[in-house]
Write a protein that holds these residues in place. Sequence first.
Motif, short mmCIF file in Angstrom:
data_model
loop_
_atom_site.label_atom_id
_atom_site.label_comp_id
_atom_site.label_asym_id
_atom_site.label_seq_id
_atom_site.Cartn_x
_atom_site.Cartn_y
_atom_site.Cartn_z
N ALA A 48 6.48 -2.46 9.86
CA ALA A 48 6.74 -2.51 8.42
C ALA A 48 5.54 -1.97 7.67
CB ALA A 48 7.04 -3.93 7.98
N ASP A 49 5.81 -1.14 6.72
CA ASP A 49 4.80 -0.59 5.80
C ASP A 49 4.80 -1.51 4.59
OD1 ASP A 49 4.60 2.60 3.96
OD2 ASP A 49 3.37 0.79 3.89
N VAL A 50 3.74 -2.32 4.48
CA VAL A 50 3.74 -3.42 3.51
C VAL A 50 2.67 -3.22 2.45
CG1 VAL A 50 3.47 -5.91 3.22
CG2 VAL A 50 4.61 -5.01 5.26
N THR A 51 3.06 -3.45 1.22
CA THR A 51 2.11 -3.48 0.12
C THR A 51 1.83 -4.94 -0.25
OG1 THR A 51 2.90 -1.37 -0.78
CG2 THR A 51 1.68 -2.81 -2.28
N ARG A 52 0.56 -5.27 -0.28
CA ARG A 52 0.13 -6.61 -0.68
C ARG A 52 -0.78 -6.50 -1.90
NH1 ARG A 52 -2.99 -9.68 3.18
NH2 ARG A 52 -4.05 -7.76 3.73
N ILE A 53 -0.82 -7.56 -2.67
CA ILE A 53 -1.77 -7.64 -3.78
C ILE A 53 -2.71 -8.77 -3.46
CG2 ILE A 53 -2.09 -7.95 -6.25
CD1 ILE A 53 0.66 -6.77 -6.65
N VAL A 54 -3.82 -8.41 -2.85
CA VAL A 54 -4.83 -9.38 -2.43
C VAL A 54 -6.18 -8.79 -2.82
CG1 VAL A 54 -5.81 -10.65 -0.51
CG2 VAL A 54 -3.37 -10.10 -0.50
N GLY A 55 -6.71 -9.24 -3.95
CA GLY A 55 -7.95 -8.64 -4.42
C GLY A 55 -7.80 -7.16 -4.66
N GLY A 56 -6.64 -6.75 -5.12
CA GLY A 56 -6.33 -5.35 -5.30
C GLY A 56 -5.06 -5.01 -4.55
N ILE A 57 -4.65 -3.76 -4.68
CA ILE A 57 -3.44 -3.33 -3.99
C ILE A 57 -3.82 -2.82 -2.60
CG2 ILE A 57 -1.51 -1.71 -4.02
CD1 ILE A 57 -1.72 -1.75 -7.08
N ARG A 58 -3.17 -3.38 -1.58
CA ARG A 58 -3.43 -2.98 -0.22
C ARG A 58 -2.11 -2.62 0.44
NH1 ARG A 58 -8.01 -7.21 2.08
NH2 ARG A 58 -9.44 -7.04 0.32
N ARG A 59 -2.15 -1.55 1.20
CA ARG A 59 -0.95 -1.09 1.88
C ARG A 59 -1.30 -0.82 3.33
NH1 ARG A 59 3.15 3.67 -0.27
NH2 ARG A 59 4.53 3.72 1.56
N ASN A 60 -0.61 -1.51 4.24
CA ASN A 60 -0.90 -1.40 5.66
C ASN A 60 0.38 -1.43 6.48
OD1 ASN A 60 -3.31 -3.28 4.44
ND2 ASN A 60 -4.07 -1.78 5.92
N ASP A 61 0.29 -0.94 7.69
CA ASP A 61 1.38 -1.07 8.66
C ASP A 61 1.16 -2.34 9.49
OD1 ASP A 61 1.66 2.47 9.44
OD2 ASP A 61 2.69 1.24 7.95
N TYR A 62 2.24 -3.04 9.72
CA TYR A 62 2.20 -4.24 10.56
C TYR A 62 3.24 -4.10 11.67
CZ TYR A 62 -0.61 -6.33 6.89
OH TYR A 62 -1.62 -6.58 5.99
N TRP A 63 2.91 -4.65 12.82
CA TRP A 63 3.79 -4.57 14.00
C TRP A 63 4.21 -5.96 14.44
CZ3 TRP A 63 5.43 -0.04 16.34
CH2 TRP A 63 4.79 1.14 15.94
N GLY A 64 5.41 -6.05 14.96
CA GLY A 64 5.84 -7.27 15.61
C GLY A 64 5.33 -7.32 17.04
#
Length: 122
Positions: free
Chosen positions: A97-113
């Motif tokens: 999943a290509d996920v956008t998070r808002i944690v101390g700013g905007i962060r976008r990362n790939d996550y794997w199961g």
Amino acid sequence: QVQLVESGGGLVQAGGSLGLSCAASGSIFRINAMGWYRQALGEQRELVATITGGGSTNYADSVKGRFTISRDNGKNTVYLQMNSLKPEDSGVYYCKADVTRIVGGIRRNDYWGQGTQVTDSS
């Protein structure tokens, strides 16, 4: 953080069907593209199918017409319906999943199961 949990793998005979699901959880603002990949023993991980946030899909040539990827944005879940399975479809299936998070700013990362095993029982 973000966690992806796959389920639905198992033993299946050639010609059979199997459905996989992958649920994402955690500090998620938005999930962009999601996808399924697989890795056979001794082989490199390869793309199976992807789906964008808007629902556009892409498939590996080897699974076109047999596999269907879908997603439920409300549940942060992606699915893979696999029909007419072949022995060469065996392997560990991973969702990404290509996920956008808002944690101390905007962060976008790939996550794997962690992967779920699909095995031909023929």
